[in-house]
Design an enzyme around this catalytic site. Structure first.
Site, PDB file in Angstrom:
ATOM      1  N   TYR A 276      60.891  61.074  66.298  1.00  0.00           N
ATOM      2  CA  TYR A 276      60.701  59.634  66.524  1.00  0.00           C
ATOM      3  C   TYR A 276      61.983  59.016  67.068  1.00  0.00           C
ATOM      4  O   TYR A 276      61.975  58.306  68.072  1.00  0.00           O
ATOM      5  CB  TYR A 276      60.283  58.952  65.226  1.00  0.00           C
ATOM      6  CG  TYR A 276      59.904  57.499  65.423  1.00  0.00           C
ATOM      7  CD1 TYR A 276      58.678  57.162  65.989  1.00  0.00           C
ATOM      8  CD2 TYR A 276      60.771  56.474  65.070  1.00  0.00           C
ATOM      9  CE1 TYR A 276      58.320  55.845  66.190  1.00  0.00           C
ATOM     10  CE2 TYR A 276      60.430  55.149  65.264  1.00  0.00           C
ATOM     11  CZ  TYR A 276      59.200  54.835  65.830  1.00  0.00           C
ATOM     12  OH  TYR A 276      58.856  53.516  66.033  1.00  0.00           O
TER      13      TYR A 276
ATOM     14  N   SER B  60      62.954  50.977  68.760  1.00  0.00           N
ATOM     15  CA  SER B  60      63.098  51.053  67.306  1.00  0.00           C
ATOM     16  C   SER B  60      64.569  51.013  66.950  1.00  0.00           C
ATOM     17  O   SER B  60      65.423  51.449  67.742  1.00  0.00           O
ATOM     18  CB  SER B  60      62.488  52.358  66.782  1.00  0.00           C
ATOM     19  OG  SER B  60      62.868  52.598  65.430  1.00  0.00           O
TER      20      SER B  60
END
Length: 283
Positions: free
Chosen positions: A153, A140
């Site tokens: 995350y 990501s």
């Protein structure tokens, strides 16, 4: 014996490639599986909850379970007759402010996003070494440029990159390892964050799913193994700034967070109470 893929148009021919994709029933996974299958690859997926209409065979698998993950990989490799490509795509998000103690949500994200990929990869290593295959980690943009209120995350994705770096050093003589860095794509992964009132709509630009899939294919089928691949030009700029000028990206994100906090965007969001209070206090 499987014929070696043919190289053309900058990409290897996918026909006959034996592929395992995790998170295969999710937004990214279904699209990746469909594209690879359309190019002639033989694909098996893993997912906690396979869905009707999945474009490939998807084995039900909880990748947070050591034994089940290993068994599912063994089954997939047996059905494929080997393994040339592993796409570690499975991942979850959710609200997790860094200032609060790590609870079940933090552990869930770390267990799936980092340790789940680790379990599946470890079980796949013998087959990938034998085929001199490749591993693609769907990381990501937040692995390089952290956003607030989603610490778990970002931490899990940054740790995934560190794991990929170690793999590259250990397996690089036989297996290529690439990290792909999508920004935000509209998908159910954002639902729990939005439900908690912590949507970061004003802090992240959405990109099309098709670009993410194309970048995964580039990582999987490119003539040479790439170490890191952002999925858009903007993402490449953000990745460069985050790596080389992190104080610049910190200031940009901090200003955007302050504006959202003061605008009432997090009104009623208990998990953002500390951020809101610090940005709106007077005196």
């Amino acid at each position: 014996m499987k014929a070696a893929p043919v190289r053309r148009r900058g990409l290897r021919d996918a026909r006959g490639l034996r592929v395992l994709v995790t998170g295969a029933s999710g937004t990214f996974g279904r699209a990746i599986c469909a594209r690879l299958t359309g190019l002639g690859a033989h694909v098996v997926g893993l997912d906690l909850a396979p869905r009707p209409g999945d474009p490939v065979e998807v084995l039900a698998c909880d990748i947070t379970d050591d034994d089940r993950a290993a068994a599912a990989v063994a089954t997939a490799v047996d059905r494929l007759g080997g393994l040339d490509l592993l796409v570690n795509n499975a991942g979850v998000g959710g609200p997790a402010p860094a200032e609060l103690p790590p609870g079940a949500e933090v552990r869930r994200q770390l267990d799936i996003n980092l340790l789940g990929a680790w379990r599946v990869t470890a079980a796949s290593v013998p087959a990938l070494v034998a085929s001199r295959g490749r591993i693609v980690m769907v990381s990501s943009r937040m692995a390089a440029m952290q956003l607030p209120l989603a610490a778990a995350y970002g931490a899990s994705k940054r740790a995934l990159v560190a794991y990929a770096d170690a793999l590259r050093l250990e397996l690089g003589t036989h297996v290529g390892v690439t990290c792909v860095y999508p920004s935000a794509v509209r998908s159910p992964i954002h639902d729990s964050t939005a439900a908690a009132g912590l949507s970061l709509e004003g802090m992240s630009s959405y990109e099309p799913l098709e670009g993410v899939v194309a970048t995964v294919l580039r990582a999987a089928l490119g003539r040479r193994v790439r170490r890191d691949l952002p999925t858009t030009r903007r993402g490449a700029v953000e990745f460069f700034l985050a790596r080389h000028l992190p104080s610049v990206t910190d200031r940009i994100i901090a200003r955007a967070l302050a504006a959202r906090a003061r605008s009432g965007a997090f009104e009623g969001a208990e998990l953002a109470a500390g951020v809101v209070g610090r940005h709106t206090e007077t005196g």
